[in-house]
Design a protein around this motif. Structure first.
Motif, PDB file in Angstrom:
ATOM      1  N   LEU A  90      26.002  76.290 -21.045  1.00  0.00           N
ATOM      2  CA  LEU A  90      25.098  75.306 -20.462  1.00  0.00           C
ATOM      3  C   LEU A  90      24.078  76.067 -19.624  1.00  0.00           C
ATOM      4  N   VAL A  91      22.809  75.747 -19.815  1.00  0.00           N
ATOM      5  CA  VAL A  91      21.714  76.415 -19.120  1.00  0.00           C
ATOM      6  C   VAL A  91      21.244  75.537 -17.973  1.00  0.00           C
ATOM      7  N   VAL A  92      21.170  76.122 -16.784  1.00  0.00           N
ATOM      8  CA  VAL A  92      20.676  75.416 -15.607  1.00  0.00           C
ATOM      9  C   VAL A  92      19.356  76.064 -15.212  1.00  0.00           C
ATOM     10  N   ASN A  93      18.270  75.329 -15.393  1.00  0.00           N
ATOM     11  CA  ASN A  93      16.941  75.816 -15.018  1.00  0.00           C
ATOM     12  C   ASN A  93      16.707  75.514 -13.546  1.00  0.00           C
ATOM     13  N   SER A 121      13.967  77.373  -7.686  1.00  0.00           N
ATOM     14  CA  SER A 121      13.863  78.241  -6.512  1.00  0.00           C
ATOM     15  C   SER A 121      15.078  79.159  -6.431  1.00  0.00           C
ATOM     16  N   GLN A 122      14.943  80.206  -5.633  1.00  0.00           N
ATOM     17  CA  GLN A 122      16.075  81.103  -5.417  1.00  0.00           C
ATOM     18  C   GLN A 122      17.213  80.368  -4.729  1.00  0.00           C
ATOM     19  N   GLU A 123      16.868  79.446  -3.855  1.00  0.00           N
ATOM     20  CA  GLU A 123      17.888  78.643  -3.171  1.00  0.00           C
ATOM     21  C   GLU A 123      18.726  77.854  -4.176  1.00  0.00           C
ATOM     22  N   GLU A 124      18.058  77.299  -5.172  1.00  0.00           N
ATOM     23  CA  GLU A 124      18.766  76.544  -6.202  1.00  0.00           C
ATOM     24  C   GLU A 124      19.630  77.475  -7.062  1.00  0.00           C
ATOM     25  N   VAL A 125      19.103  78.646  -7.415  1.00  0.00           N
ATOM     26  CA  VAL A 125      19.881  79.639  -8.163  1.00  0.00           C
ATOM     27  C   VAL A 125      21.147  79.979  -7.381  1.00  0.00           C
ATOM     28  N   ASP A 126      20.987  80.287  -6.101  1.00  0.00           N
ATOM     29  CA  ASP A 126      22.127  80.662  -5.262  1.00  0.00           C
ATOM     30  C   ASP A 126      23.137  79.532  -5.138  1.00  0.00           C
ATOM     31  N   ARG A 127      22.640  78.324  -5.006  1.00  0.00           N
ATOM     32  CA  ARG A 127      23.524  77.154  -4.853  1.00  0.00           C
ATOM     33  C   ARG A 127      24.411  76.972  -6.078  1.00  0.00           C
ATOM     34  N   TYR A 128      23.801  76.938  -7.265  1.00  0.00           N
ATOM     35  CA  TYR A 128      24.582  76.708  -8.476  1.00  0.00           C
ATOM     36  C   TYR A 128      25.450  77.908  -8.826  1.00  0.00           C
ATOM     37  N   TRP A 129      24.909  79.106  -8.645  1.00  0.00           N
ATOM     38  CA  TRP A 129      25.697  80.316  -8.917  1.00  0.00           C
ATOM     39  C   TRP A 129      26.949  80.330  -8.050  1.00  0.00           C
ATOM     40  N   GLY A 130      26.760  80.102  -6.760  1.00  0.00           N
ATOM     41  CA  GLY A 130      27.884  80.120  -5.825  1.00  0.00           C
ATOM     42  C   GLY A 130      28.913  79.054  -6.129  1.00  0.00           C
ATOM     43  N   GLN A 136      26.549  89.230 -16.751  1.00  0.00           N
ATOM     44  CA  GLN A 136      25.252  89.810 -16.451  1.00  0.00           C
ATOM     45  C   GLN A 136      24.125  88.860 -16.847  1.00  0.00           C
ATOM     46  N   CYS A 137      22.960  89.141 -16.341  1.00  0.00           N
ATOM     47  CA  CYS A 137      21.735  88.413 -16.706  1.00  0.00           C
ATOM     48  C   CYS A 137      21.830  86.912 -16.444  1.00  0.00           C
ATOM     49  N   GLY A 138      22.460  86.526 -15.341  1.00  0.00           N
ATOM     50  CA  GLY A 138      22.512  85.117 -14.980  1.00  0.00           C
ATOM     51  C   GLY A 138      23.599  84.319 -15.668  1.00  0.00           C
ATOM     52  N   TRP A 139      24.561  84.972 -16.323  1.00  0.00           N
ATOM     53  CA  TRP A 139      25.657  84.295 -17.002  1.00  0.00           C
ATOM     54  C   TRP A 139      26.904  84.339 -16.129  1.00  0.00           C
ATOM     55  N   LEU A 140      27.686  83.267 -16.212  1.00  0.00           N
ATOM     56  CA  LEU A 140      28.991  83.234 -15.560  1.00  0.00           C
ATOM     57  C   LEU A 140      29.902  82.287 -16.317  1.00  0.00           C
ATOM     58  N   LYS A 141      31.188  82.455 -16.095  1.00  0.00           N
ATOM     59  CA  LYS A 141      32.185  81.507 -16.588  1.00  0.00           C
ATOM     60  C   LYS A 141      32.783  80.831 -15.374  1.00  0.00           C
ATOM     61  N   ASP A 142      32.868  79.501 -15.418  1.00  0.00           N
ATOM     62  CA  ASP A 142      33.464  78.792 -14.284  1.00  0.00           C
ATOM     63  C   ASP A 142      34.984  78.842 -14.374  1.00  0.00           C
ATOM     64  N   LYS A 143      35.648  78.216 -13.436  1.00  0.00           N
ATOM     65  CA  LYS A 143      37.112  78.273 -13.363  1.00  0.00           C
ATOM     66  C   LYS A 143      37.803  77.611 -14.549  1.00  0.00           C
ATOM     67  N   PHE A 144      37.053  76.854 -15.343  1.00  0.00           N
ATOM     68  CA  PHE A 144      37.606  76.216 -16.536  1.00  0.00           C
ATOM     69  C   PHE A 144      37.324  77.031 -17.795  1.00  0.00           C
ATOM     70  N   GLY A 145      36.564  78.132 -17.640  1.00  0.00           N
ATOM     71  CA  GLY A 145      36.223  78.989 -18.768  1.00  0.00           C
ATOM     72  C   GLY A 145      34.920  78.652 -19.453  1.00  0.00           C
ATOM     73  N   GLN A 171      24.493  79.563 -17.837  1.00  0.00           N
ATOM     74  CA  GLN A 171      23.373  80.452 -17.580  1.00  0.00           C
ATOM     75  C   GLN A 171      22.566  79.832 -16.439  1.00  0.00           C
ATOM     76  N   ILE A 172      22.446  80.547 -15.347  1.00  0.00           N
ATOM     77  CA  ILE A 172      21.686  80.065 -14.201  1.00  0.00           C
ATOM     78  C   ILE A 172      20.357  80.805 -14.247  1.00  0.00           C
ATOM     79  N   VAL A 173      19.286  80.090 -14.572  1.00  0.00           N
ATOM     80  CA  VAL A 173      18.013  80.707 -14.918  1.00  0.00           C
ATOM     81  C   VAL A 173      16.883  80.216 -14.016  1.00  0.00           C
ATOM     82  N   PRO A 174      16.168  81.123 -13.347  1.00  0.00           N
ATOM     83  CA  PRO A 174      14.971  80.718 -12.614  1.00  0.00           C
ATOM     84  C   PRO A 174      13.887  80.302 -13.615  1.00  0.00           C
ATOM     85  N   THR A 175      13.255  79.161 -13.379  1.00  0.00           N
ATOM     86  CA  THR A 175      12.206  78.698 -14.301  1.00  0.00           C
ATOM     87  C   THR A 175      11.049  79.692 -14.388  1.00  0.00           C
ATOM     88  N   ALA A 176      10.852  80.488 -13.335  1.00  0.00           N
ATOM     89  CA  ALA A 176       9.788  81.490 -13.349  1.00  0.00           C
ATOM     90  C   ALA A 176      10.039  82.559 -14.385  1.00  0.00           C
TER      91      ALA A 176
END
Length: 117
Positions: A70-73, A76-85, A95-104, A108-113
């Protein structure tokens, strides 16, 4: 109702995942649940940012992998940090804005810029 929605297969964690996702994202809500024959939740409907999802407690036969994410556009950096955290708690980063959550589930947490670069 969306013509096409996403079904996410869980091993008994569909309700927990739906509650987690709807509490993480704005414009999100829980929907109906369907009990299984043993009385536990079989399916749960939910929306994330207005998109419809169905969580299915299908058992251990299938698991998530990076082939679907799932891609999250983020605007702002604040929004990136919020969802990433939030999504990284109990999960693992890649790497490159990818993560797996606790459910596996992969995100992709992506800055629109990024698209402009």
């Amino acid at each position: 109702m969306q013509k096409i929605s996403t079904c996410l297969w869980f091993d008994g964690q569909a309700s927990e995942a739906a509650e987690f996702y709807t509490s993480t994202f704005d414009h999100s809500s829980m929907g109906q649940t369907t009990p299984g024959p043993d009385g536990t939740t079989l399916t749960v409907e939910f929306k994330i940012e207005g998109r419809e999802f169905l969580g299915l407690n299908g058992g251990p036969a299938f698991t998530f992998n990076e082939a679907v994410s799932l891609v999250v556009n983020c605007d702002s950096q604040e929004e990136v940090d919020r969802y990433w955290g939030a999504l990284l708690v109990g999960g693992e980063e890649s790497q490159c804005g990818w993560l797996k959550d606790k459910f596996g589930l992969s995100w992709q947490i992506v800055p629109t810029a990024m698209s402009g670069l």
